[in-house]
Each structure stands twice: as C-alpha cells, then as structure tokens.
Design an enzyme around this catalytic site. Structure first.
Site, PDB file in Angstrom:
ATOM      1  N   CYS A   1       0.863  -1.185   0.000  1.00  0.00           N
ATOM      2  CA  CYS A   1       0.000   0.000   0.000  1.00  0.00           C
ATOM      3  C   CYS A   1       0.896   1.230   0.000  1.00  0.00           C
ATOM      4  CB  CYS A   1      -0.949  -0.029   1.190  1.00  0.00           C
ATOM      5  SG  CYS A   1      -0.134  -0.191   2.779  1.00  0.00           S
ATOM      6  N   ALA A   2       0.490   2.308   0.643  1.00  0.00           N
ATOM      7  CA  ALA A   2       1.258   3.544   0.589  1.00  0.00           C
ATOM      8  C   ALA A   2       2.626   3.400   1.213  1.00  0.00           C
ATOM      9  CB  ALA A   2       0.493   4.658   1.298  1.00  0.00           C
TER      10      ALA A   2
END
Length: 655
Positions: A32-33
């Site tokens: 993810c981020a």
C-alpha cells in the site's frame, strides 16, 4: 532505478525472505502507501525482532493474518518490485491479498474475528458502563452515602448513567455491525432505535409477565411487539442484514431517487425482517441456551453445576443473562436459596483470571496493560463485558481458559453447598449475599480464589501454544483500525514518489512555500483520531477539518500517484518533499463513491490547483470522519511543525 539501489533492495529481499521462512512459506505479496504486505503459510516461523532491524524497515507487525513491514511512501514501491521479482510472486492487489489471507481462516475464525471487530469499535462505551456499574454497586452499600443527600444523589446519577449505556447496548452493536459489514453506520443506528422503541413492551418486563404485550398479524404470522433490550445476537444479525440491504439498494435504485428511496427501503425491509424472522430466530437461539443451562443445574448434579458456570459467560455474549434475574427471584421465592448467583459469580471471576493470564504473557506491552487492568477491575464488581469483548473473545484462548476455570469453580460451589440469599450483585460485592450457613462466607472466598487461579493458570498455559510476538499483534490493532491511511497509494497508479524525485529540486525545502489546501479549521496532526497519523508513524504534518468539498495543491510539484478510490493523492514538491493528502478517515471503504479526481499520476501541478472534489455532506452522512491530514512521508526530509497555530484557514492561505 539505478543499479546501486537495486542491489540494496535485493539484499533486503534476500534477508526478508530468509526471515519469513523461505520462498515456500510465502503465499502472496502486495503493498500500500507505506507497507509491504505478505501472506505466509505459517506465521510462527517469522523472526519479527530481526525484521525490525532490517535495512530501511521502520516497523513490522502482523495484522489480519498479514505480515506488514513499514518502509514508507515511494520506497515501498521499489522494495516491492524487487521482492516480488526475487520471490517469483505475481502482482496482487490489496483485495486479492486479503482474499488470500482469509483463505487461511476457517468459518469459526471468521465469525470470531467479525465479533471482535464489532465489539472493539464500541469497547470504550462498554468499559465506561462497567466501571460505573461497579462504582454504583459499591457506593450503594455504604451507609454514609445512603444517609448523605448529595452523595446519594451522585450515586443515583452514576447508576442512571451506567444503566443507560447498557440499556442502549443493542443500538451500539447494530451500529458497529452495520459499519463493520460495509453499510452506512447511521442506518445501523436507525435499526437500533427501532429495536428499543418506546412503542414496544420492555423485554425484561415482558419476560416477567408484568406488562401487556400487543400482537400483530403480518403475512399470517403473529408478531409480538416486544423490544430487544439485551438482544445482542439479534442486534448483530440486524447490523449485518442492514449493511447488506444498504449495499444492495444503493446498487439497484436509480441514482435520481437513490438518496430518498434507498435508505427508505433498507429501513422498511430491515424492520419487517426484524419482527418477523431475525428477532424470533435470535431470541430462540439465546433462550434455548439459557433454558438449557438452567435445566442442567437442577438435573445433572456436579456436572450440571460445572457446565452452567463453564458456559454462563457465553450467555453474557448473547445479552440474555439478564433473564437470570427472574429465575433467581423465583428460586428465592420457592426455596429461600439462590444457587445460580454463586455459579455466575465464579464464572465471572474465572474470566478475570483469564485476563490476568493473558496480561502475564504480555505484560511488557503498554496497550495490553491499558486494556487488561481496567477490564479486570470491572470483573471484581461483576461486569465482564470489557474482559469478554476486549480480550478473551478476541484472542480466543483466554475465553476457553476462563470457561474451564468457571467450570472448576462451579464444581466447588456444588461440593460446598454454596448459595446466596439474594441476587443482583456478584464477586466482591456479592459476598454480602452469601448464605452464611456451613461457613458460607469462607466457602465463597475459596470458590472464587480457585476459579480465579484456574482461569489464570489455564490461560497462561494455553498462551504458550499460541503465535509468538503478541506485542506486535496489539500494535497491529491500532494500525489495522486505520488501514486506509496506509493504503493511500497503490501500485499501478503511475509514477512512484521515488521516481518522481529523480530530477534535482528547483528550490530548497527551506524556501518552498506551503499553502492551505482546503477551507476549514487547521489542527496539529496529533489531534487526528487515527493512531497512524496522530503518532506520526507516516511522518510529520498537520490536518484541516474541511468546510467545503475541495482539496487543492499545497505546493508546486508533480502528482506521484492518485489512489484508485480517489480519497488520497501523493505529491512530490519542487523541493523534493514527499506529501500525502488523505481525505477523511477509513474513506477507502467508500471505493471512490462521492470523490472526483481532477489530476492524474505524473501531472505537473501549481499551488492552488484543484486536485480532488468530494461530496462532504454525503461522506459525513455515511458516518465517516472528514478531517484531511497532510503528511510529509520522507523520513529524511521532515519539516518542523512545532510552531503551527490552531486556527481557521482559507484555501491558498500561506501556512
């Protein structure tokens, strides 16, 4: 990616693969981020401590059966690409990875996890009610309090407060369950209000036959208009049904009338199902369990006592334990002695012993202490909801240890012929109700100490066979509740932050001007109700509570990436600063609904340019916090935010 960086990331991939048990142990990988997320065949072989010391890793934990290693925005993209290539894994989306993780859970595990998710959300309210109830019970037995007008009044208010919270527990459960399963939380509240409507007969009064119940006839079915006070099973079922109905009608109703018709149909169909199907079924399940336990105490001797006290706390989970009050009153009227009170009391203290057993294995974890200590204190006053829902049910093995400890305590109650002369209080205050005949007070203390010790010892032993690193699991609880913050950027949406920084900065970070990206109240990042932001896990920053539905560029720079659900963007400024703007909390669950992106990955931007517009009122109505945090995610380039003033800002205003 230059060769030097690739070699460094390859060394990380090789070491990480070794620490997770080799390539054969890896089932899936995504990112993810800021996190590299890995699903493993066997989590027990993972060396979490060594992974914490891995090059470039900022943290590691296990959440939702995923091993998650925090590398940071931009960096995680490159580490993921090298790790994926080294391990030979195919690219996976976050949803694919969650699906892979869920395959490892059997149906019972999924049910227990869902229960845990629902009750963790409302745990602060349950804990407050429990402690207030215990405090009220103690004060009510002090003569000074009863004889002092002011102290008596305060005690009465405490009693009202605790009773109100537990009285509306069904509503809270319906709200939390609806939210957990993807529905709009406000509709869960609406169904909860219907369950507790004043137009319905009180459930406890109806059970005791002290109130007249109206019966309607719908589709040939007799429908009793009785409320659902204490109906936890019904509330759970209705929360799930309401969520599914909301999702269904939101998809099927034409958009032109959706705002009016969809919630109308969800509420109407949900209410009909509540009174005709789900309510009777839920009540039948709970009543069957309760009646079976009471029958055993009168027909199976010591085995019946042990089974009752062993399973009684499972009845508490259903909310039907309140029915025992009527049964206890009848026992006192018929025999003058109440055998159920001490059985319930040892069952309660055994769960407290299980809490202490869990705490003893995780005593170094501050979050565990914060949860276990007040939960145990509430157990001493006869309230187990915080212990059950916050710890024992959630981690499973403490619940088993507590139930077995309760069964042992029940056997002691049988052999000592222990009984009570009243009902309503248990554990510490309950000793005042014990029948003094046959050294009753001493037997009461002995039975409780044995139950407490049994719950403690069994839980401690069971804990030895559980997965290691419980501290990491508890740390994951905080981060897992705010997973959307970490999911702000996904692979495949465009240039990574690291790639966007490849050119030399045109201005220095000190000279770069930063502007307000929205109209609203500016707040320190520590005020965001999200541990990932508030604890600055992602980096330094601030937040704006918006007054309008627009987010503008705070700097000149380049869009590094726009998440598929459009609720977050990542920017690389002219000075090379990596900036994450996240619109709302948990808004990733909206899947892009109510959001419109006006830029794409790789676009150059100017300060003040519109990045994302969103329907502020609709997001609020869906139950989401709309605060917009902005974080500087580059660990090596963190600005000083200590001089930030809390104030109202206008978009474009210099920060």
């Amino acid at each position: 990616m230059d060769e030097k960086k690739k070699q460094r990331y390859l060394a990380i991939a090789e070491k990480l693969t070794e620490l997770v048990g080799g390539k054969k142990n890896i089932q899936g990988v995504a990112h993810c981020a800021t996190r590299l997320r890995i699903v493993l065949e066997n989590n027990d072989v993972v060396d979490l401590k060594a992974i914490e010391d891995l090059d470039l890793a900022k943290g590691v934990f296990v959440a939702g059966d995923q091993l998650q290693i925090i590398f940071g925005a931009g960096l995680v993209n490159d580490v993921y690409e090298v790790f994926k290539e080294y391990t030979g894994m195919e690219s996976m989306s976050l949803s694919d990875l969650k699906t892979e993780a869920n395959k490892k859970m059997n149906p019972l595990q999924r049910i227990i996890k869902a229960l845990s998710d629902v009750f963790i959300e409302i745990m602060p309210g349950i804990l407050a009610a429990a402690l207030l109830t215990g405090l009220s019970g103690v004060l009510a037995n002090i003569d000074l309090v009863q004889n002092n007008e002011t102290l008596f009044g305060i005690t009465k208010l405490i009693n009202i407060s605790s009773g109100a919270i537990f009285g509306f527990l069904s509503l809270a459960v319906a709200y939390s369950a609806c939210k957990r399963f993807g529905g709009r939380p406000i509709l869960g509240i609406v169904i909860g209000c219907i369950m507790l409507s004043n137009s319905l007969a009180d459930a406890y009064a109806a059970a005791q036959g002290t109130v007249e119940v109206t019966t309607l006839h719908i589709f040939g079915l007799g429908v009793d208009l009785v409320g659902f006070q204490g109906g936890i099973i019904v509330a759970l079922l209705m929360g799930v049904v309401t969520a599914k109905l909301d999702i269904f009608f939101e998809k099927k109703v034409p958009e032109v009338v959706r705002l009016l018709v969809s919630p109308l149909l969800t509420t109407l169909v949900g209410a009909i199902l509540l009174f005709t199907v789900i309510g009777p079924v839920g009540r039948g399940l709970a009543s069957g369990l309760t009646g079976g336990l009471v029958w055993m105490t009168g027909n199976l001797g010591v085995l019946g006592y042990a089974i009752f006290s062993g399973f009684q706390q499972l009845v508490v989970i259903t909310g039907l334990h309140h029915v025992f009050g009527a049964i206890e009153a009848q026992l006192l009227a018929d025999t003058g002695r109440n055998i159920l009170n001490p059985l319930m009391s040892v069952a309660i203290i055994a769960q407290g012993g299980a809490v202490l057993g869990y705490l003893s294995r995780n005593y170094k974890d501050a979050k565990t202490k914060e949860l276990c200590i007040p939960s145990f204190i509430s157990v001493l006053f006869g309230i187990t909801e915080p212990a059950l829902f916050g710890i024992n049910l959630r981690f499973k093995y403490p619940l088993i240890g507590g139930c077995i400890g309760g069964a042992i305590g029940g056997a002691v109650v049988y052999f000592t012929n222990l009984a009570a002369l009243g009902f309503g209080t248990t554990v510490v205050p309950g000793i005042a109700l014990a029948d003094p005949a046959g050294s009753g007070y001493i037997c009461y203390v002995i039975a409780h100490l044995i139950a407490l010790a049994s719950g403690f010892i069994l839980t401690f032993i069971f804990g030895a066979f559980q997965k290691k690193a419980p501290k990491a699991e508890d740390a994951a609880k905080l981060a897992a509740n705010t997973a959307s913050a970490e999911s702000a950027v996904s692979n495949g949406t465009g240039a990574s932050a690291a790639a966007s920084k490849s050119s030399a900065p045109s201005v220095s970070a000190e000279d770069e001007k930063l502007y307000a990206y929205a109209d609203g109240q500016m707040l320190p990042i520590t005020k965001v109700k999200d541990a990932t932001f508030a604890q600055k896990i992602l980096g330094e920053g601030f937040a704006i509570l918006p007054e309008t539905g627009e987010v503008h560029a705070p700097v000149n720079g380049t869009i590094a990436s726009v998440f598929d659900t459009k609720h977050a963007v990542c920017i690389v400024s002219e000075a090379g600063q990596e900036i994450l703007i996240h619109i709302g909390l948990d808004t990733v669950n909206l899947q892009g609904k109510y959001f419109t992106a006006h830029v794409n990955s790789g676009d150059p931007i100017k300060a003040g340019q519109l990045l994302v517009s969103f329907e502020l009122d609709k997001i609020k109505a869906a139950g989401y916090d709309t605060i917009i945090p902005m974080v500087f995610t580059d660990a090596d380039n963190q600005p000083d935010m200590s001089g930030l003033n809390i104030r109202r800002v206008k978009q474009g205003e210099l920060i």
